[in-house]
Design a protein around this motif. Structure first.
Motif, PDB file in Angstrom:
ATOM      1  N   MET A 193       0.822  -1.213   0.000  1.00 10.23           N
ATOM      2  CA  MET A 193       0.000   0.000   0.000  1.00 10.23           C
ATOM      3  C   MET A 193       0.854   1.259   0.000  1.00 10.23           C
ATOM      4  SD  MET A 193      -3.169  -0.808   2.607  1.00 10.23           S
ATOM      5  CE  MET A 193      -2.312  -1.656   3.925  1.00 10.23           C
ATOM      6  N   ASP A 194       0.272   2.333  -0.527  1.00  6.99           N
ATOM      7  CA  ASP A 194       0.905   3.643  -0.435  1.00  6.99           C
ATOM      8  C   ASP A 194       0.765   4.155   0.999  1.00  6.99           C
ATOM      9  OD1 ASP A 194       1.373   3.576  -3.174  1.00  6.99           O
ATOM     10  OD2 ASP A 194      -0.555   4.530  -3.628  1.00  6.99           O
ATOM     11  N   PRO A 195       1.643   5.104   1.410  1.00  6.55           N
ATOM     12  CA  PRO A 195       1.518   5.665   2.762  1.00  6.55           C
ATOM     13  C   PRO A 195       0.124   6.208   3.056  1.00  6.55           C
ATOM     14  CG  PRO A 195       3.601   6.333   1.796  1.00  6.55           C
ATOM     15  CD  PRO A 195       2.842   5.620   0.713  1.00  6.55           C
ATOM     16  N   GLU A 196      -0.496   6.839   2.072  1.00  2.00           N
ATOM     17  CA  GLU A 196      -1.838   7.383   2.284  1.00  2.00           C
ATOM     18  C   GLU A 196      -2.843   6.271   2.573  1.00  2.00           C
ATOM     19  OE1 GLU A 196      -4.652   9.002  -0.940  1.00  2.00           O
ATOM     20  OE2 GLU A 196      -3.643  10.799  -0.161  1.00  2.00           O
ATOM     21  N   GLN A 197      -2.717   5.151   1.872  1.00  2.00           N
ATOM     22  CA  GLN A 197      -3.623   4.026   2.083  1.00  2.00           C
ATOM     23  C   GLN A 197      -3.401   3.394   3.466  1.00  2.00           C
ATOM     24  OE1 GLN A 197      -2.509   1.794  -1.447  1.00  2.00           O
ATOM     25  NE2 GLN A 197      -4.441   2.313  -2.453  1.00  2.00           N
ATOM     26  N   ILE A 198      -2.142   3.294   3.882  1.00  2.00           N
ATOM     27  CA  ILE A 198      -1.855   2.794   5.229  1.00  2.00           C
ATOM     28  C   ILE A 198      -2.489   3.716   6.266  1.00  2.00           C
ATOM     29  CG2 ILE A 198      -0.038   2.323   6.927  1.00  2.00           C
ATOM     30  CD1 ILE A 198       1.800   1.583   4.613  1.00  2.00           C
ATOM     31  N   GLY A 199      -2.413   5.026   6.017  1.00  2.00           N
ATOM     32  CA  GLY A 199      -3.025   5.993   6.924  1.00  2.00           C
ATOM     33  C   GLY A 199      -4.521   5.795   7.045  1.00  2.00           C
ATOM     34  N   ILE A 200      -5.202   5.557   5.925  1.00  2.00           N
ATOM     35  CA  ILE A 200      -6.641   5.301   5.953  1.00  2.00           C
ATOM     36  C   ILE A 200      -6.932   4.017   6.739  1.00  2.00           C
ATOM     37  CG2 ILE A 200      -8.672   4.743   4.548  1.00  2.00           C
ATOM     38  CD1 ILE A 200      -7.405   6.387   2.285  1.00  2.00           C
ATOM     39  N   PHE A 201      -6.167   2.970   6.426  1.00  2.00           N
ATOM     40  CA  PHE A 201      -6.348   1.659   7.060  1.00  2.00           C
ATOM     41  C   PHE A 201      -6.268   1.779   8.570  1.00  2.00           C
ATOM     42  CE2 PHE A 201      -5.252  -2.752   8.055  1.00  2.00           C
ATOM     43  CZ  PHE A 201      -6.002  -3.465   7.133  1.00  2.00           C
ATOM     44  N   ARG A 202      -5.247   2.499   9.055  1.00  2.00           N
ATOM     45  CA  ARG A 202      -5.058   2.630  10.501  1.00  2.00           C
ATOM     46  C   ARG A 202      -6.079   3.582  11.122  1.00  2.00           C
ATOM     47  NH1 ARG A 202      -1.162   1.351  14.353  1.00  2.00           N
ATOM     48  NH2 ARG A 202      -1.961   2.083  16.353  1.00  2.00           N
ATOM     49  N   THR A 203      -6.380   4.677  10.441  1.00  2.00           N
ATOM     50  CA  THR A 203      -7.315   5.654  10.992  1.00  2.00           C
ATOM     51  C   THR A 203      -8.702   5.048  11.209  1.00  2.00           C
ATOM     52  OG1 THR A 203      -6.130   7.482   9.922  1.00  2.00           O
ATOM     53  CG2 THR A 203      -8.392   7.913  10.634  1.00  2.00           C
ATOM     54  N   ILE A 204      -9.172   4.251  10.250  1.00  2.00           N
ATOM     55  CA  ILE A 204     -10.482   3.611  10.368  1.00  2.00           C
ATOM     56  C   ILE A 204     -10.497   2.632  11.543  1.00  2.00           C
ATOM     57  CG2 ILE A 204     -12.062   1.978   9.248  1.00  2.00           C
ATOM     58  CD1 ILE A 204     -12.225   4.879   8.223  1.00  2.00           C
ATOM     59  N   GLN A 205      -9.432   1.838  11.680  1.00  2.00           N
ATOM     60  CA  GLN A 205      -9.358   0.908  12.814  1.00  2.00           C
ATOM     61  C   GLN A 205      -9.327   1.647  14.146  1.00  2.00           C
ATOM     62  OE1 GLN A 205      -5.911  -1.568  11.343  1.00  2.00           O
ATOM     63  NE2 GLN A 205      -7.151  -3.215  12.158  1.00  2.00           N
ATOM     64  N   ASP A 206      -8.497   2.680  14.213  1.00  2.00           N
ATOM     65  CA  ASP A 206      -8.367   3.417  15.476  1.00  2.00           C
ATOM     66  C   ASP A 206      -9.663   4.118  15.859  1.00  2.00           C
ATOM     67  OD1 ASP A 206      -5.801   2.600  15.790  1.00  2.00           O
ATOM     68  OD2 ASP A 206      -4.857   4.468  15.166  1.00  2.00           O
ATOM     69  N   MET A 207     -10.363   4.659  14.883  1.00  2.57           N
ATOM     70  CA  MET A 207     -11.628   5.328  15.174  1.00  2.57           C
ATOM     71  C   MET A 207     -12.634   4.324  15.732  1.00  2.57           C
ATOM     72  SD  MET A 207     -14.028   7.650  12.644  1.00  2.57           S
ATOM     73  CE  MET A 207     -12.622   8.583  12.077  1.00  2.57           C
ATOM     74  N   ALA A 208     -12.694   3.145  15.106  1.00  2.00           N
ATOM     75  CA  ALA A 208     -13.630   2.115  15.565  1.00  2.00           C
ATOM     76  C   ALA A 208     -13.287   1.651  16.977  1.00  2.00           C
ATOM     77  CB  ALA A 208     -13.607   0.930  14.600  1.00  2.00           C
ATOM     78  N   LEU A 209     -12.001   1.397  17.221  1.00  2.00           N
ATOM     79  CA  LEU A 209     -11.594   0.885  18.531  1.00  2.00           C
ATOM     80  C   LEU A 209     -11.698   1.950  19.607  1.00  2.00           C
ATOM     81  CD1 LEU A 209      -8.566  -1.326  17.427  1.00  2.00           C
ATOM     82  CD2 LEU A 209     -10.914  -2.029  17.909  1.00  2.00           C
ATOM     83  N   LEU A 210     -11.666   3.218  19.218  1.00  2.00           N
ATOM     84  CA  LEU A 210     -11.894   4.298  20.180  1.00  2.00           C
ATOM     85  C   LEU A 210     -13.350   4.325  20.630  1.00  2.00           C
ATOM     86  CD1 LEU A 210     -10.640   6.743  21.636  1.00  2.00           C
ATOM     87  CD2 LEU A 210     -11.287   8.139  19.673  1.00  2.00           C
TER      88      LEU A 210
END
Length: 495
Positions: free
Chosen positions: A34-51
């Motif tokens: 993945m591109d850095p931007e895609q990794i950022g999306i991947f992690r942001t969505i997970q972190d938002m859900a787990l928050l």
């Protein structure tokens, strides 16, 4: 105690197997696929859900552990009530999410607009994760922590590997992969349900009138109060990532994510130990065996600091080696100092032992409201102040400061109310030993170039010096004596 030791060992094994898989995912597979931007999306969505998870859970995880001994005869009614309350909590969170949707969108619109496309994934992950936490808590009450840990640490990460690998091979699109992330959490949930059915601890029973008078009110009140303590811990873990995405961008969050993932391995023993000791702390308070709580407080502090300091040394001494193997490492190497600050924050968690667990299961659990309120304000203010000045390093420093002072506040409160403190001479010895070994290995191997050879030689040197140092400094004498006795038994059995 043998049962506890076995569960702790199996949980630790699962944790570190999960770490290896997680390292493969985060340090190689994702940067390669993945591109850095895609990794950022991947992690942001997970972190938002787990928050969102602790809010949807309504604090019931700790409530189940504390109140289970009181309703063992009606355990499945208790289980069913917990599931229904959690579903109610999720519905409340989902409603609030839609009410404030425009506000959330505006927070990401400038620097990370792509996140908005996957808000549906956030809610699905939240639902599956929050149900999983209830199943996990119920298993913990039976001292069945090893298999849930295996699903949480290993299976979940393996499924993520398969998902990202499928995208890498171009069998699916990036959008499909993001929605597949929700499926990953669903499969893990189904696995937990099947396991609980197999060991006969999953059964729905709706006889809620059989509980003692006032039990439901007390259970819900306690859970809502401890919700704040749980939320505080998750907030420190996740808010920095979300604020980096919002204030800097998805590329920066990709760099931060990889650095954070390198550092988080340091606290793995603490997680495993916490899962095992929580039922013990609850039981000791129930029986008013406060001397046992105080002893556990000190014993856990020494043993988990001993383990986690070794891991911290291994990670920070090999930081250039770890980044050497990451694809596009020149970009991601800029997060190197994030590893140090997050690692020090994790060590502060370890240093102060099981202070959170003691407060949660004591009669002073209301203090969580004060401590979490102070910490929540601090972590947000620190991020708002430090991120614009120092970028991702500012977010890491904010997390470190928040974790340290959060633990310090809880330490002073426990000392005041219960007279317990976790520190001993062994703690000081471990800190001195760790500092000495870091500078010794750095001086001896300063000419080495990053790579496999340096990684192997440096790691072996650190382990040998550390093991030798524990004997020279006479650290954790009882544990070492037990270990030597165990080795002698093995030697006798072989001869």
């Amino acid at each position: 105690m043998k049962k506890l030791a076995k569960q702790s060992l199996l949980t630790t094994i699962s944790s570190y197997l999960g770490v290896l898989i997680g390292y493969f995912n985060v340090l190689w597979l994702m940067p390669y696929a993945m591109d850095p931007e895609q990794i950022g999306i991947f992690r942001t969505i997970q972190d938002m859900a787990l928050l969102f998870v602790p809010f949807a859970q309504l604090g019931l995880g700790n409530g189940i552990t504390r109140f289970y001994p009181k309703v063992k005869s009606e355990q499945f009614s208790f289980f069913t009530l917990s599931l229904l309350l959690t579903l109610f909590g999720f519905i409340l969170v989902a409603i609030l999410f839609f009410v404030f949707k425009e506000t959330i969108i505006s927070a990401f619109a400038v620097n990370s607009p792509e996140v908005v496309d996957f808000f549906g994934v956030v809610l699905f992950i939240t639902l599956f994760s929050v149900l999983n936490t209830i199943l996990d808590s119920f298993c913990r009450s039976f001292i069945k922590v090893a298999v849930p840990a295996f699903f949480r640490e290993v299976i979940l990460r393996l499924l993520v590997s398969i998902l990202v690998g499928t995208y890498f091979l171009r069998f699916i699109t990036f959008d499909h992969m993001m929605w597949g992330l929700a499926l990953v959490y669903f499969i893990s949930l189904m696995g937990m349900i099947l396991y609980m059915v197999r060991i006969k601890v999953f059964k729905l029973k709706f006889k809620f009138k059989s509980f003692p008078a006032g039990f439901k009110t007390e259970f819900i009140k306690y859970s809502l109060i401890t919700l704040l303590g749980t939320t505080g811990a998750i907030l420190i873990m996740k808010i920095d990532s979300l604020m980096v995405s919002s204030m800097i961008g998805l590329d920066a969050n990709a760099i931060y994510t990889i650095a954070f993932s390198v550092a988080v391995v340091i606290e793995m023993p603490r997680r495993a130990i916490s899962q095992v000791v929580m039922p013990l702390v609850s039981e000791y308070f129930e029986k008013m065996e406060l001397d046992k709580v105080g002893k556990l407080y000190k014993d856990v502090a020494v043993h988990q600091l001993l383990l986690c300091t070794l891991i911290f040394l291994g990670v920070w001494a090999n930081i250039d080696n770890l980044y050497h193997f990451i694809p596009n490492n020149e970009l991601y190497r800029t997060g190197k100092w994030v590893v140090l600050w997050i690692g020090l924050g994790k060590l502060s968690d370890v240093l102060f032992s099981i202070n959170g667990e003691i407060i949660v299961f004591s009669r002073y659990y209301l203090f969580n409201i004060t401590a979490t309120l102070l910490m929540s304000i601090a972590v947000i203010v620190l991020n708002l102040f430090l991120i614009p000045i120092f970028g991702i390093e500012g977010a890491a420093v904010a997390s470190f400061l928040a974790m340290f002072f959060y633990n310090l506040i809880k330490f002073f409160y426990i000392k005041w109310r219960l007279g317990f403190q976790p520190f001993s001479l062994d703690i000081l010895k471990i800190v001195i030993l760790g500092i000495l070994i870091f500078f010794v290995q750095d001086w001896l191997l300063k000419e080495m170039e990053p790579g496999v050879g340096d990684l192997a030689l440096r790691s072996v040197l650190i382990v040998l010096l550390y093991l030798g140092g524990t004997f020279v400094f006479n650290i954790a004498e009882e544990t070492r004596a037990s270990f030597l006795t165990f080795l002698k038994k093995i030697k006798r059995s072989e001869s």
